[in-house]
Design an enzyme around this catalytic site. Sequence first.
Site, PDB file in Angstrom:
ATOM      1  N   ASP A 162     -16.331  -5.454   5.958  1.00  0.00           N
ATOM      2  CA  ASP A 162     -15.909  -4.791   4.726  1.00  0.00           C
ATOM      3  C   ASP A 162     -15.826  -3.287   4.992  1.00  0.00           C
ATOM      4  O   ASP A 162     -16.846  -2.641   5.271  1.00  0.00           O
ATOM      5  CB  ASP A 162     -16.944  -5.108   3.634  1.00  0.00           C
ATOM      6  CG  ASP A 162     -16.578  -4.481   2.301  1.00  0.00           C
ATOM      7  OD1 ASP A 162     -15.638  -3.648   2.259  1.00  0.00           O
ATOM      8  OD2 ASP A 162     -17.231  -4.822   1.304  1.00  0.00           O
TER       9      ASP A 162
ATOM     10  N   PRO B  13      -2.087  -8.627   8.522  1.00  0.00           N
ATOM     11  CA  PRO B  13      -1.955  -9.476   9.721  1.00  0.00           C
ATOM     12  C   PRO B  13      -1.648  -8.724  11.009  1.00  0.00           C
ATOM     13  O   PRO B  13      -1.397  -9.350  12.026  1.00  0.00           O
ATOM     14  CB  PRO B  13      -0.794 -10.406   9.342  1.00  0.00           C
ATOM     15  CG  PRO B  13       0.059  -9.572   8.440  1.00  0.00           C
ATOM     16  CD  PRO B  13      -0.888  -8.697   7.667  1.00  0.00           C
ATOM     17  N   GLY B  14      -1.678  -7.409  10.980  1.00  0.00           N
ATOM     18  CA  GLY B  14      -1.644  -6.687  12.245  1.00  0.00           C
ATOM     19  C   GLY B  14      -0.336  -6.009  12.601  1.00  0.00           C
ATOM     20  O   GLY B  14      -0.166  -5.567  13.737  1.00  0.00           O
ATOM     21  N   GLY B  15       0.573  -5.908  11.634  1.00  0.00           N
ATOM     22  CA  GLY B  15       1.851  -5.253  11.917  1.00  0.00           C
ATOM     23  C   GLY B  15       1.644  -3.816  12.407  1.00  0.00           C
ATOM     24  O   GLY B  15       2.193  -3.404  13.435  1.00  0.00           O
TER      25      GLY B  15
ATOM     26  N   ASP C  92      -4.574   1.130   5.200  1.00  0.00           N
ATOM     27  CA  ASP C  92      -3.395   0.470   4.618  1.00  0.00           C
ATOM     28  C   ASP C  92      -3.944  -0.423   3.498  1.00  0.00           C
ATOM     29  O   ASP C  92      -4.173  -1.607   3.692  1.00  0.00           O
ATOM     30  CB  ASP C  92      -2.684  -0.337   5.710  1.00  0.00           C
ATOM     31  CG  ASP C  92      -1.338  -0.870   5.258  1.00  0.00           C
ATOM     32  OD1 ASP C  92      -0.818  -0.385   4.239  1.00  0.00           O
ATOM     33  OD2 ASP C  92      -0.821  -1.780   5.917  1.00  0.00           O
TER      34      ASP C  92
ATOM     35  N   CYS D 273      -7.768  -1.803   7.393  1.00  0.00           N
ATOM     36  CA  CYS D 273      -7.311  -2.981   6.634  1.00  0.00           C
ATOM     37  C   CYS D 273      -6.172  -3.570   7.467  1.00  0.00           C
ATOM     38  O   CYS D 273      -5.012  -3.398   7.142  1.00  0.00           O
ATOM     39  CB  CYS D 273      -6.823  -2.570   5.251  1.00  0.00           C
ATOM     40  SG  CYS D 273      -8.099  -1.829   4.226  1.00  0.00           S
TER      41      CYS D 273
ATOM     42  N   ASP E 225     -10.814  -6.151   9.322  1.00  0.00           N
ATOM     43  CA  ASP E 225     -10.331  -6.739   8.069  1.00  0.00           C
ATOM     44  C   ASP E 225     -11.451  -7.582   7.478  1.00  0.00           C
ATOM     45  O   ASP E 225     -12.260  -8.173   8.202  1.00  0.00           O
ATOM     46  CB  ASP E 225      -9.078  -7.588   8.285  1.00  0.00           C
ATOM     47  CG  ASP E 225      -8.266  -7.719   7.002  1.00  0.00           C
ATOM     48  OD1 ASP E 225      -7.277  -6.981   6.827  1.00  0.00           O
ATOM     49  OD2 ASP E 225      -8.640  -8.561   6.141  1.00  0.00           O
TER      50      ASP E 225
ATOM     51  N   CYS F 123       1.858  -0.284  -0.217  1.00  0.00           N
ATOM     52  CA  CYS F 123       3.239  -0.714  -0.479  1.00  0.00           C
ATOM     53  C   CYS F 123       3.419  -0.802  -2.000  1.00  0.00           C
ATOM     54  O   CYS F 123       3.982  -1.748  -2.518  1.00  0.00           O
ATOM     55  CB  CYS F 123       3.578  -2.014   0.231  1.00  0.00           C
ATOM     56  SG  CYS F 123       2.458  -3.373  -0.111  1.00  0.00           S
TER      57      CYS F 123
HETATM   58  C1  LIG Z   1      -1.812  -4.347   2.862  1.00  0.00           C
HETATM   59  S1  LIG Z   1      -2.724  -5.467   3.754  1.00  0.00           S
HETATM   60  C2  LIG Z   1      -2.746  -4.754   5.342  1.00  0.00           C
HETATM   61  C3  LIG Z   1      -1.483  -4.985   6.142  1.00  0.00           C
HETATM   62  C4  LIG Z   1      -1.640  -4.584   7.602  1.00  0.00           C
HETATM   63  N1  LIG Z   1      -2.119  -3.227   7.748  1.00  0.00           N
HETATM   64  C5  LIG Z   1      -0.365  -4.740   8.384  1.00  0.00           C
HETATM   65  O1  LIG Z   1       0.347  -3.762   8.617  1.00  0.00           O
HETATM   66  O2  LIG Z   1      -0.047  -5.865   8.783  1.00  0.00           O
HETATM   67  C6  LIG Z   1      -4.330  -5.150   3.178  1.00  0.00           C
HETATM   68  C7  LIG Z   1      -5.439  -5.838   3.971  1.00  0.00           C
HETATM   69  O3  LIG Z   1      -6.681  -5.282   3.537  1.00  0.00           O
HETATM   70  C8  LIG Z   1      -7.661  -6.269   3.663  1.00  0.00           C
HETATM   71  N2  LIG Z   1      -8.819  -5.819   2.868  1.00  0.00           N
HETATM   72  C9  LIG Z   1      -8.968  -5.820   1.526  1.00  0.00           C
HETATM   73  N3  LIG Z   1     -10.158  -5.294   1.187  1.00  0.00           N
HETATM   74  C10 LIG Z   1     -10.760  -4.929   2.349  1.00  0.00           C
HETATM   75  C11 LIG Z   1     -12.021  -4.349   2.666  1.00  0.00           C
HETATM   76  N4  LIG Z   1     -12.887  -4.035   1.704  1.00  0.00           N
HETATM   77  N5  LIG Z   1     -12.328  -4.152   3.957  1.00  0.00           N
HETATM   78  C12 LIG Z   1     -11.461  -4.483   4.932  1.00  0.00           C
HETATM   79  N6  LIG Z   1     -10.269  -5.059   4.699  1.00  0.00           N
HETATM   80  C13 LIG Z   1      -9.918  -5.264   3.424  1.00  0.00           C
HETATM   81  C14 LIG Z   1      -6.973  -7.524   3.184  1.00  0.00           C
HETATM   82  O4  LIG Z   1      -7.635  -8.678   3.674  1.00  0.00           O
HETATM   83  C15 LIG Z   1      -5.570  -7.338   3.765  1.00  0.00           C
HETATM   84  O5  LIG Z   1      -5.457  -8.011   5.000  1.00  0.00           O
END
Ligand SMILES: C[S@@+](CC[C@H](N)C(=O)[O-])C[C@H]1O[C@@H](n2cnc3c(N)ncnc32)[C@H](O)[C@@H]1O
Length: 423
Positions: free
Chosen positions: A293, A248-250, A312, A245, A267, A365
Amino acid sequence: MQTLQNVLTHGRTLPNALADSVAALQDSRDRALCQELCYGVLRWHSRLEALVLNLLEQRPRNRDRDLTLLLELGLYQLLYTQIPPHAAVSATVDTARALGKSWAAGWINAVLRRFQRERASRLQAVDLDCATRHAMPPWLLGWLGTDWPADWPSLVQASNARAPLTVRVNRRRCDRDAWLAQLGAVSLTGTHLTELPQAVILSRALPVTELPGFADGEVSVQDAAAQFAAMLLALQPKQRVLDACAAPGGKTAHILEHTEVALTALDIDARRLARVAENLARLGLQANLLVGDATDPASWWDGLAFDRILVDAPCSGTGVIRRHPDIKWLRRPADLPALTVTQQRLLNQLWPLLSSGGRLIYATCSVLRAENDAVIESFLQRHEDALVRAPDIPLGRALQFGHQILPGERDMDGFYYACLEKD
Ligand SMILES: C[S@@+](CC[C@H](N)C(=O)[O-])C[C@H]1O[C@@H](n2cnc3c(N)ncnc32)[C@H](O)[C@@H]1O
C-alpha cells in the site's frame, strides 16, 4: 446480452465481463462483433434506453428487463453500425427466442420496425434532453460543464468516439521507423506523433498478438497521452525510481525502456501486479516488484530515498471513457470524495520518500479538477518544501499547477500531469 447485464445490473467492468463471453466464441469474427456490440451499446446506453422507453407503449415488467436491453442492442445496430437493417432486426428477434422468450419475437420485430419508420421523430424526442443526447449520466455532464465550460461539447463528443489503437515502440529492441516499415505486411499504416518519439497511432485495431514483433517485445499498447509520464520524470541512468501505482505496468515498462534505472514497481493489488511481471518478461526488462500500500510506506519501504517518484493515481477514469464506456454507468458521484482522499494520501505519504532535489510526477486519467489541480493545490498548502514546475508538454493546456490533455486532442486519451520538485 449476458455481458451487458453483468455490467449494467451486476456492476462488473466491461473487460472483465467480456472476457467470459469472448472466450466462449470460436470464430475471431464473432469475437470482434461481440466486442463491438458490447462497447457500442455501453457507449450509447442511456440514449438507446430512452429510445426504447419512447417506443414502448408501457414500461416492461421487471422480469422482462432483459428485453429492454435486447432492444437497445437492436437499436444500436440500426443507428450506429453498417449491419443491414433486416439482418439487425432478425438477429435481435432470434436472440429473443434464444432467451426462451419466443412470445416476444413479434413484439421485438414490431418495435424495431416502428423505429425504422419513425426514426427522425423518435430521435428528436429523446434528444431534447442534453444528457440523453450525449449518452452521459446527468451528474457527470454537469461536472464536465462546470470544469470545462467552453470545452465540454468537444470533450463529450471525443469521449463517445472510438479510440484508436496506439502503441509504444520499444526503443531498446527496435527503431521506430523500422517497426513502421513492417506494418504493410499486416495491411496497417501508422502515424507517429512528433511530440512523442515512440508513439504510433495505428490505422485500425487488431488483436495485439498480431502486431509485428509483439511477442518479441518490440511494441506495447499504450495511449500516447500516457507516454508523457516517462518523459516528464527527466530520468538519469542509475537513479532510484518508484512507480507507486504500477499495475498493469504500461508506464513501468516505458520508464525502463527509456533509461536504465533501479525501479521499484509497487501496487496494492497482487493480481494486477502479476501483469506487470508478465509485461516486463515479454519486454526483457527488470524491476523490483512489490505488493504494498503506497499510503503505508512503513510496511514496504527500505528507507533509501528515491530520486524520482511516479504517482499514477487511481481516479475516476473520466479521461478514458472512449476506451472504457462502462465507466459512465459504473461510477457514482459518491466515488469522487473517496478517490480524492486516496489521491491526497498517496502524495502526502510518498513525499517523504523523495530525495532532496528529486522529482515527483502526479498523473491521472481524469479530466476533473477535483482529482487534478485541486489535489495539487491542497498538497502545496501543506508542503513548503514542494515546488511546482510546469510540465513540459507541447500540447493540451497549462492549468494553474498542472497540465491537462483533453480526450481527443491529437487523438489522445484525457490525461493530467503535475510535476513537483523537492527543495
Ligand atoms: C491508474 S492505475 C495505474 C496504471 C499504471 N501506472 C500503468 O501505466 O499501467 C492505478 C493503480 O493504482 C493501484 N492502487 C490503488 N491504490 C493503491 C495504493 N494505496 N497503493 C498502491 N497501489 C494502489 C491500483 O491497483 C491500480 O493498479
